[in-house]
Design a protein around this motif. Structure first.
Motif, PDB file in Angstrom:
ATOM      1  N   ALA A   1       0.811  -1.207   0.000  1.00  0.00           N
ATOM      2  CA  ALA A   1       0.000   0.000   0.000  1.00  0.00           C
ATOM      3  C   ALA A   1       0.852   1.268   0.000  1.00  0.00           C
ATOM      4  N   LEU A   2       2.015   1.211   0.670  1.00  0.00           N
ATOM      5  CA  LEU A   2       2.851   2.406   0.777  1.00  0.00           C
ATOM      6  C   LEU A   2       3.759   2.612  -0.431  1.00  0.00           C
ATOM      7  N   PHE A   3       3.982   1.571  -1.224  1.00  0.00           N
ATOM      8  CA  PHE A   3       4.906   1.692  -2.353  1.00  0.00           C
ATOM      9  C   PHE A   3       4.539   2.833  -3.304  1.00  0.00           C
ATOM     10  N   PRO A   4       3.264   2.970  -3.737  1.00  0.00           N
ATOM     11  CA  PRO A   4       2.937   4.089  -4.637  1.00  0.00           C
ATOM     12  C   PRO A   4       3.193   5.453  -3.999  1.00  0.00           C
ATOM     13  N   LEU A   5       2.951   5.576  -2.687  1.00  0.00           N
ATOM     14  CA  LEU A   5       3.178   6.851  -2.016  1.00  0.00           C
ATOM     15  C   LEU A   5       4.673   7.192  -1.965  1.00  0.00           C
ATOM     16  N   VAL A   6       5.490   6.176  -1.663  1.00  0.00           N
ATOM     17  CA  VAL A   6       6.937   6.403  -1.607  1.00  0.00           C
ATOM     18  C   VAL A   6       7.469   6.732  -2.997  1.00  0.00           C
ATOM     19  N   TRP A   7       6.975   6.047  -4.008  1.00  0.00           N
ATOM     20  CA  TRP A   7       7.403   6.315  -5.376  1.00  0.00           C
ATOM     21  C   TRP A   7       7.001   7.736  -5.804  1.00  0.00           C
TER      22      TRP A   7
END
Length: 274
Positions: A18-24
């Motif tokens: 879930a956090l991967f798109p936000l970090v990217w």
């Protein structure tokens, strides 16, 4: 013990997914727009820069869209919560003909596809003269937010003991006084939770915002991001769009983290009858 470790690993995997798109998105927002296309592919930028955020915050289109989003979301939320409070009280406390039909209709409105209404609303709003205005977005936002507000708030009203309202009326309070001085304060957590959920819905609404606006006069942030071009025509707009997305996402994330318990309480209220 193994089962507990397995659930912990699964939870961490879901969190990372879930956090991967936000970090990217955050990583892209710090990349240099002038060398974004030419540098070697990498998850993190080789040189961190604030140029994208300066471009976004100095852009009149973005600041106007941010102002529109805040104003439209707050007004739609206030109206939705006020109307839903009275409707939810009537549904939870009173018996009247058509009560189940009313609830079913509210649920049907919430499930109705927005895309089917874009064409008729476009023609109607142009005829009425409210196309590309705050009012033209507040009305449909209010229409789709009300069912969720009514269902969430009615669950809270059902949890309030009926005897407390009766006791206030025995002491001489009118029905309106009992509602205003007893029921509303006790339902304050539910009202607050409903307001947060409604605000998120209005803040993130995209289809109606991009279909019922044509200028910066009423265009909200989700719609404005699709028109963002960056600092110049020679630079990729991707990094600037990511910076704008981070700016509008941070307040929502903070609200969710601060009020997550109340949001969960609103979503699960009435799920268990005791």
């Amino acid at each position: 013990m193994k089962g507990r470790n397995g659930w912990t690993f699964a939870g961490l995997a879901i969190l990372a997914w879930a956090l991967f798109p936000l970090v990217w998105m955050l990583s892209l927002s710090f990349k240099d727009p002038s060398t974004f296309r030419g540098e070697e592919p990498g998850f993190f930028p080789t040189e961190w820069t604030w140029a994208n955020y300066s471009t976004v915050l100095d852009d009149p289109m973005f600041t106007a869209a941010l102002r529109n989003s805040i104003g439209i979301s707050l007004i739609a939320t206030a109206l939705s919560v006020t109307v839903a409070m009275f409707a939810a009280y009537a549904i939870a406390r009173m018996e009247f003909p058509g009560k189940k039909v009313l609830l079913s209709t509210a649920l049907a409105i919430a499930m109705f596809p927005q895309a089917a209404l874009v064409g008729p609303l476009f023609n109607m709003w142009r005829t009425l003269g409210i196309y590309d205005t705050w009012l033209g977005l507040i009305i449909p936002d209010l229409t789709f937010a009300l069912p969720m507000s009514i269902w969430t708030m009615s669950a809270f009203f059902r949890q309030i003991p009926w005897e407390m309202e009766q006791a206030a009326q025995v002491d001489g309070a009118t029905g309106w006084q009992a509602f205003r001085k007893v029921i509303v304060p006790l339902a304050a957590p539910g009202v607050f939770t409903t307001a947060i959920l409604t605000f998120f819905f209005c803040w993130n609404e995209f289809l109606l915002a991009i279909s019922l606006t044509s200028t910066d006069r009423a265009r909200t942030v989700p719609a404005a991001l699709s028109f963002f071009t960056g600092a110049s025509q020679f630079q990729s707009p991707i990094t600037a769009i990511m910076a704008a997305s981070v700016v509008v996402t941070i307040p929502v994330v903070i609200l969710v983290l601060v009020f997550q318990r109340r949001i969960m309480a609103g979503l699960t209220a009435g799920a268990v009858k005791g």
